[in-house]
Design a protein around this motif. Structure first.
Motif: not given
Length: 323
Positions: A86, A53, A55-58, A264-265, A269
């Motif tokens: 993360d 997973d 997540g949105p940050v690569p 972030g949710t 992060y």
């Protein structure tokens, strides 16, 4: 070389990247170590893959992005360290030297932590006024509040206790003034992770007070200084951001700016950017070409052009890394 900078050598960009995934955050089958290598400059580079997973940050792309951001910062007269964690996967990436830097107002996190922890274990009985000082120290970075609490409750020993409890191996208290405490980007990731995951010793009430204050930050500090640089301005669409900024001048004729916090949710992060930039004025500024230093110990730098330049550098670094 930026216009107006004093005749000094341009800082070189030497980046050490460490990317790791904590096994406690992912099953062993999800972690594939890619080993380590040594670059031509002799710097070790260690990497491990992220869990399933990402997540949105690569996270895997961050080393390259940080390299590019650091080059932009160097062209503006700054050296930077960028650290990202993360909290879901445990992956952390740190670009730059990751050496200790003066905290300026970021040490206020440690002051709040120590006081609220000692209150929880019954060592202190904090008053309503003390709690109010903690709040304003975090939301508007109020220096009077920090100095009052520092002088009343142990000074450098507060930082020592926090460093021991969180295993912050690169954090050292200053015997002179709270703002001269030094820390590292790696230590700041660890401290925020402990805070947000509830493993640092604070109870829910104390954690809620600190996290709430960081999310309720004022756009300007108690001294009128713009504290939206870095995380808030660099990631204007970030989900539920919280931040603590720090700034002061001058260390080695340079500005020090730190942008730290989370976004972030579920505060997924954590970000820490530590920057040191040569005092820089443009050709249209009266201070251009001179030797004036905007020493924040007695100078109001809220509208200072070199301060604005340094803040913009940190914001660019955040945007280039995570935007």
């Amino acid at each position: 070389m930026s216009p107006g900078r004093r005749d000094r050598l341009r800082p070189c960009v030497t980046l050490l990247f460490v990317t790791a995934t904590l096994s406690a955050c992912a099953a062993p089958s999800q972690i594939v170590a890619t080993g380590s290598d040594v670059s031509a400059s002799g710097l070790g580079v260690t990497a491990a893959s992220i869990s399933a997973d990402p997540g949105p940050v690569p996270m895997a792309l961050l080393p390259g992005r940080i390299t590019a951001a650091a080059e932009v910062a160097a062209a503006r007269g700054a050296t930077v360290t960028v650290a990202v964690l993360d909290r879901v996967t445990g992956a952390r990436t740190i670009g730059g030297a990751n050496v200790p830097l003066e905290t300026a107002s970021v040490v206020k996190l440690f002051i709040a932590d120590d006081l609220l922890f000692r209150e929880r274990i019954g060592e202190l009985l904090l008053t309503d006024d003390d709690h109010a000082l903690i709040d304003v120290m975090l939301t508007s970075s109020d220096d009077y509040a920090a100095s009052t609490l520092w002088d009343a409750y142990g000074g450098p020993e507060m930082v020592d206790r926090v460093a021991d409890r969180h295993d912050l191996t690169g954090t050292v208290a200053s015997d002179s003034s709270w703002w001269n405490t030094t820390t590292t980007a790696s230590d700041l990731l660890t401290w925020y992770d402990d805070l947000l995951s509830g493993t640092g010793g604070l109870d829910e009430t104390a954690t809620t007070r600190i996290v709430g204050a960081l999310m309720d930050f004022d756009d300007t500090g108690g001294d009128g200084y713009d504290q939206r640089f870095g995380l808030p301005d660099g990631l204007p669409d970030a989900i539920e951001p919280g931040m603590k900024a720090g700034w002061m001048c001058c260390i080695d004729d340079s500005w020090v700016h730190l942008s730290t916090g989370f976004f972030g949710t579920d505060h997924r992060y954590v970000l820490a950017v530590l920057a040191k930039e040569t005092v820089t004025y443009g050709e249209d500024d009266p201070e251009y070409g001179g030797w004036f230093l905007p020493d924040t110990s007695f100078y109001d730098a809220a509208e200072d052009a070199s301060a604005r330049h340094a803040r913009e550098t940190v914001t660019l670094v955040v945007a280039d890394t995570l935007g």
